[in-house]
Enzyme design. Sequence first.
Site, PDB file in Angstrom:
ATOM      1  N   ARG A 246       6.531   7.900  -8.483  1.00 49.71           N
ATOM      2  CA  ARG A 246       7.421   6.799  -8.861  1.00 49.71           C
ATOM      3  C   ARG A 246       8.664   6.843  -7.980  1.00 49.71           C
ATOM      4  O   ARG A 246       9.183   7.932  -7.666  1.00 49.71           O
ATOM      5  CB  ARG A 246       7.797   6.979 -10.333  1.00 49.71           C
ATOM      6  CG  ARG A 246       8.583   5.851 -10.951  1.00 49.71           C
ATOM      7  CD  ARG A 246       7.866   4.540 -10.884  1.00 49.71           C
ATOM      8  NE  ARG A 246       8.124   3.708 -12.052  1.00 49.71           N
ATOM      9  CZ  ARG A 246       8.106   2.377 -12.010  1.00 49.71           C
ATOM     10  NH1 ARG A 246       7.866   1.729 -10.885  1.00 49.71           N
ATOM     11  NH2 ARG A 246       8.308   1.680 -13.121  1.00 49.71           N
TER      12      ARG A 246
ATOM     13  N   LEU B 174       0.065  -6.057  -4.697  1.00 44.30           N
ATOM     14  CA  LEU B 174       1.053  -5.204  -5.379  1.00 44.30           C
ATOM     15  C   LEU B 174       2.461  -5.405  -4.832  1.00 44.30           C
ATOM     16  O   LEU B 174       3.430  -5.005  -5.474  1.00 44.30           O
ATOM     17  CB  LEU B 174       0.708  -3.722  -5.159  1.00 44.30           C
ATOM     18  CG  LEU B 174      -0.707  -3.240  -5.447  1.00 44.30           C
ATOM     19  CD1 LEU B 174      -0.898  -1.841  -4.909  1.00 44.30           C
ATOM     20  CD2 LEU B 174      -0.954  -3.240  -6.930  1.00 44.30           C
ATOM     21  N   ALA B 175       2.565  -5.977  -3.640  1.00 41.06           N
ATOM     22  CA  ALA B 175       3.855  -5.941  -2.938  1.00 41.06           C
ATOM     23  C   ALA B 175       4.893  -6.873  -3.562  1.00 41.06           C
ATOM     24  O   ALA B 175       4.566  -7.863  -4.202  1.00 41.06           O
ATOM     25  CB  ALA B 175       3.650  -6.324  -1.481  1.00 41.06           C
TER      26      ALA B 175
ATOM     27  N   LEU C 290       5.598 -10.168   3.711  1.00 40.39           N
ATOM     28  CA  LEU C 290       4.886 -10.962   2.707  1.00 40.39           C
ATOM     29  C   LEU C 290       5.060 -12.461   2.903  1.00 40.39           C
ATOM     30  O   LEU C 290       4.275 -13.248   2.405  1.00 40.39           O
ATOM     31  CB  LEU C 290       5.413 -10.614   1.318  1.00 40.39           C
ATOM     32  CG  LEU C 290       4.610  -9.659   0.480  1.00 40.39           C
ATOM     33  CD1 LEU C 290       5.122  -9.686  -0.935  1.00 40.39           C
ATOM     34  CD2 LEU C 290       3.119  -9.994   0.511  1.00 40.39           C
TER      35      LEU C 290
ATOM     36  N   ILE D 224       0.820  -1.233   0.000  1.00 41.15           N
ATOM     37  CA  ILE D 224       0.000   0.000   0.000  1.00 41.15           C
ATOM     38  C   ILE D 224       0.845   1.271   0.000  1.00 41.15           C
ATOM     39  O   ILE D 224       0.390   2.328  -0.444  1.00 41.15           O
ATOM     40  CB  ILE D 224      -0.975  -0.006   1.212  1.00 41.15           C
ATOM     41  CG1 ILE D 224      -2.060   1.074   1.038  1.00 41.15           C
ATOM     42  CG2 ILE D 224      -0.233   0.163   2.539  1.00 41.15           C
ATOM     43  CD1 ILE D 224      -3.199   0.959   2.017  1.00 41.15           C
ATOM     44  N   THR D 225       2.105   1.177   0.480  1.00 35.27           N
ATOM     45  CA  THR D 225       2.907   2.404   0.574  1.00 35.27           C
ATOM     46  C   THR D 225       3.585   2.770  -0.754  1.00 35.27           C
ATOM     47  O   THR D 225       4.195   3.822  -0.867  1.00 35.27           O
ATOM     48  CB  THR D 225       4.001   2.271   1.658  1.00 35.27           C
ATOM     49  OG1 THR D 225       4.759   1.099   1.355  1.00 35.27           O
ATOM     50  CG2 THR D 225       3.406   2.168   3.042  1.00 35.27           C
TER      51      THR D 225
ATOM     52  N   HIS E 269       4.580   1.918 -15.584  1.00 29.45           N
ATOM     53  CA  HIS E 269       3.650   3.031 -15.365  1.00 29.45           C
ATOM     54  C   HIS E 269       4.254   3.933 -14.305  1.00 29.45           C
ATOM     55  O   HIS E 269       4.712   3.492 -13.266  1.00 29.45           O
ATOM     56  CB  HIS E 269       2.246   2.542 -15.021  1.00 29.45           C
ATOM     57  CG  HIS E 269       2.205   1.427 -14.041  1.00 29.45           C
ATOM     58  ND1 HIS E 269       2.592   0.139 -14.350  1.00 29.45           N
ATOM     59  CD2 HIS E 269       1.827   1.411 -12.751  1.00 29.45           C
ATOM     60  CE1 HIS E 269       2.452  -0.621 -13.287  1.00 29.45           C
ATOM     61  NE2 HIS E 269       1.998   0.128 -12.295  1.00 29.45           N
TER      62      HIS E 269
ATOM     63  N   TYR F 202       2.594  -2.947 -18.012  1.00 30.99           N
ATOM     64  CA  TYR F 202       3.820  -2.366 -18.556  1.00 30.99           C
ATOM     65  C   TYR F 202       4.187  -1.195 -17.650  1.00 30.99           C
ATOM     66  O   TYR F 202       3.408  -0.808 -16.771  1.00 30.99           O
ATOM     67  CB  TYR F 202       3.593  -1.988 -20.025  1.00 30.99           C
ATOM     68  CG  TYR F 202       3.624  -3.237 -20.892  1.00 30.99           C
ATOM     69  CD1 TYR F 202       2.689  -4.255 -20.679  1.00 30.99           C
ATOM     70  CD2 TYR F 202       4.620  -3.445 -21.834  1.00 30.99           C
ATOM     71  CE1 TYR F 202       2.746  -5.442 -21.406  1.00 30.99           C
ATOM     72  CE2 TYR F 202       4.677  -4.627 -22.565  1.00 30.99           C
ATOM     73  CZ  TYR F 202       3.738  -5.621 -22.347  1.00 30.99           C
ATOM     74  OH  TYR F 202       3.807  -6.801 -23.051  1.00 30.99           O
TER      75      TYR F 202
ATOM     76  N   GLN G 239       3.905   3.381  -5.077  1.00 29.90           N
ATOM     77  CA  GLN G 239       3.232   4.274  -6.035  1.00 29.90           C
ATOM     78  C   GLN G 239       1.804   3.802  -6.307  1.00 29.90           C
ATOM     79  O   GLN G 239       0.834   4.551  -6.114  1.00 29.90           O
ATOM     80  CB  GLN G 239       4.022   4.295  -7.350  1.00 29.90           C
ATOM     81  CG  GLN G 239       3.255   4.940  -8.502  1.00 29.90           C
ATOM     82  CD  GLN G 239       3.957   4.813  -9.835  1.00 29.90           C
ATOM     83  OE1 GLN G 239       4.592   5.753 -10.283  1.00 29.90           O
ATOM     84  NE2 GLN G 239       3.838   3.674 -10.495  1.00 29.90           N
TER      85      GLN G 239
HETATM   86  P1  GDP Z   1      12.184  -1.297 -15.378  1.00 32.90           P
HETATM   87  O1  GDP Z   1      11.573  -1.427 -16.731  1.00 32.90           O
HETATM   88  O2  GDP Z   1      11.285  -1.757 -14.295  1.00 32.90           O
HETATM   89  O3  GDP Z   1      13.513  -1.920 -15.312  1.00 32.90           O
HETATM   90  O4  GDP Z   1      12.300   0.288 -15.134  1.00 32.90           O
HETATM   91  P2  GDP Z   1      13.556   1.244 -14.869  1.00 32.90           P
HETATM   92  O5  GDP Z   1      13.003   2.624 -14.859  1.00 32.90           O
HETATM   93  O6  GDP Z   1      14.306   0.821 -13.652  1.00 32.90           O
HETATM   94  O7  GDP Z   1      14.508   1.029 -16.123  1.00 32.90           O
HETATM   95  C1  GDP Z   1      14.063   1.277 -17.420  1.00 32.90           C
HETATM   96  C2  GDP Z   1      15.225   1.179 -18.382  1.00 32.90           C
HETATM   97  O8  GDP Z   1      16.085   2.286 -18.161  1.00 32.90           O
HETATM   98  C3  GDP Z   1      16.112  -0.059 -18.248  1.00 32.90           C
HETATM   99  O9  GDP Z   1      16.382  -0.560 -19.542  1.00 32.90           O
HETATM  100  C4  GDP Z   1      17.385   0.446 -17.628  1.00 32.90           C
HETATM  101  O10 GDP Z   1      18.535  -0.297 -18.012  1.00 32.90           O
HETATM  102  C5  GDP Z   1      17.435   1.853 -18.220  1.00 32.90           C
HETATM  103  N1  GDP Z   1      18.269   2.769 -17.442  1.00 32.90           N
HETATM  104  C6  GDP Z   1      19.276   3.537 -17.926  1.00 32.90           C
HETATM  105  N2  GDP Z   1      19.844   4.233 -16.942  1.00 32.90           N
HETATM  106  C7  GDP Z   1      19.185   3.916 -15.799  1.00 32.90           C
HETATM  107  C8  GDP Z   1      19.333   4.329 -14.457  1.00 32.90           C
HETATM  108  O11 GDP Z   1      20.180   5.130 -14.102  1.00 32.90           O
HETATM  109  N3  GDP Z   1      18.466   3.798 -13.547  1.00 32.90           N
HETATM  110  C9  GDP Z   1      17.485   2.905 -13.921  1.00 32.90           C
HETATM  111  N4  GDP Z   1      16.645   2.429 -12.994  1.00 32.90           N
HETATM  112  N5  GDP Z   1      17.347   2.480 -15.197  1.00 32.90           N
HETATM  113  C10 GDP Z   1      18.182   2.980 -16.125  1.00 32.90           C
END
Ligand code: GDP
EC number: 4.2.1.47
Length: 327
Positions: free
Chosen positions: A189, A85-86, A64, A9-10, A184, A182, A12
């Site tokens: 976030r 969601l957790a 969990l 619940i905590t 979100h 996908y 996003q």
């Molecule tokens: P994910 O789809 O749940 O993995 O969402 P993220 O936001 O963590 O990552 C999305 C994409 O961004 C991945 O392909 C990462 O490799 C790329 N990415 C590039 N630089 C970064 C970074 O500094 N932090 C994160 N989290 N992802 C990064």
Amino acid sequence: MPTALITGITGQDGSYLSELLLEKGYTVHGLVRRSSNTARVRLDSLFADKSTYEERLFLHYAELDDATTIRRILIRCQADEVYHLAGQSHVGASFDIPETTCQFTAMGTLKLLEILRDLEKRPRLVHISSSEVFGRPDHSLQNERTPMRPVTPYGIAKAFATQMVSLYRESFDLFACNAICYNHESPRRGESFVTRKITRAAAAIASGSTEKLKLGSLDSTRDWGYAPEYVEGMWRMLQQPTADDYILATGTSHSIEEFLNAAFECVDLNWRDHVVQDARYMRPSEVSQLVGDAHKARSILGWTPQTQLNELAHLMVNADLLRISSL
Ligand code: GDP
């Protein structure tokens, strides 16, 4: 009025979902980890509302993997709906802590299913799955029938959990759905996800920071939607006459570069002047071609995502600017 239990619940989605359900008149129970110093800031406005907190919104401590406690909470709160969601939700971190990821994301879900199976009054369940289950699919539009071929510890744990949910639906007649979501995003976030990392940096740099934004791969692409719309989809799944699995996605993918453009444009800056690549943020294995086909959700649930990438980046940057100006 119905009662819902939300694990996670905590987070996003948990916070948006709580708001949605409370607005609809639900009583909401949420599970919180005692051992962590989990930020609850996303729920602050709900805590502040005296007519809500401990009147229609209740938090309970439970890990969990603590089946006894979760069973007790479920029996006491007599939930009609469970929103699961957790879990350890960071894909990058799942390479560093694969056991924890599987313990909570995979086994935590199985334990929850086992509890529900035994309950006299069985609530409806929606498990929040992820596009990560598809890994590197052959086709760039995935639907509910696309084979799961995960390539990250998180994706593997989610594939296990997703398939268990389907199995329990078919074998034990549980009303159990998978919301295969996908990416979100939103101003809520987590800061380590790439979109929020970018919007925070754009806002900070526009406000005078000279710190460089360190990122990993900029070529990666994602199908990014707006989180409040996704929690609405989760709720709709549980209002159907039968349980099923649904993809929630926008159907369009964008690269990190495109998101950088959109975010830095909001503050009239060129991201190329502020971003450096850092190998620490590269992943040992990456998903690719993840774009979701949400036709089924559209036709059965009447669910259509509305927020496009530019608008999403704008609202996130604006929220981060506001946060900085209020410090
Ligand atoms: P994910 O789809 O749940 O993995 O969402 P993220 O936001 O963590 O990552 C999305 C994409 O961004 C991945 O392909 C990462 O490799 C790329 N990415 C590039 N630089 C970064 C970074 O500094 N932090 C994160 N989290 N992802 C990064």
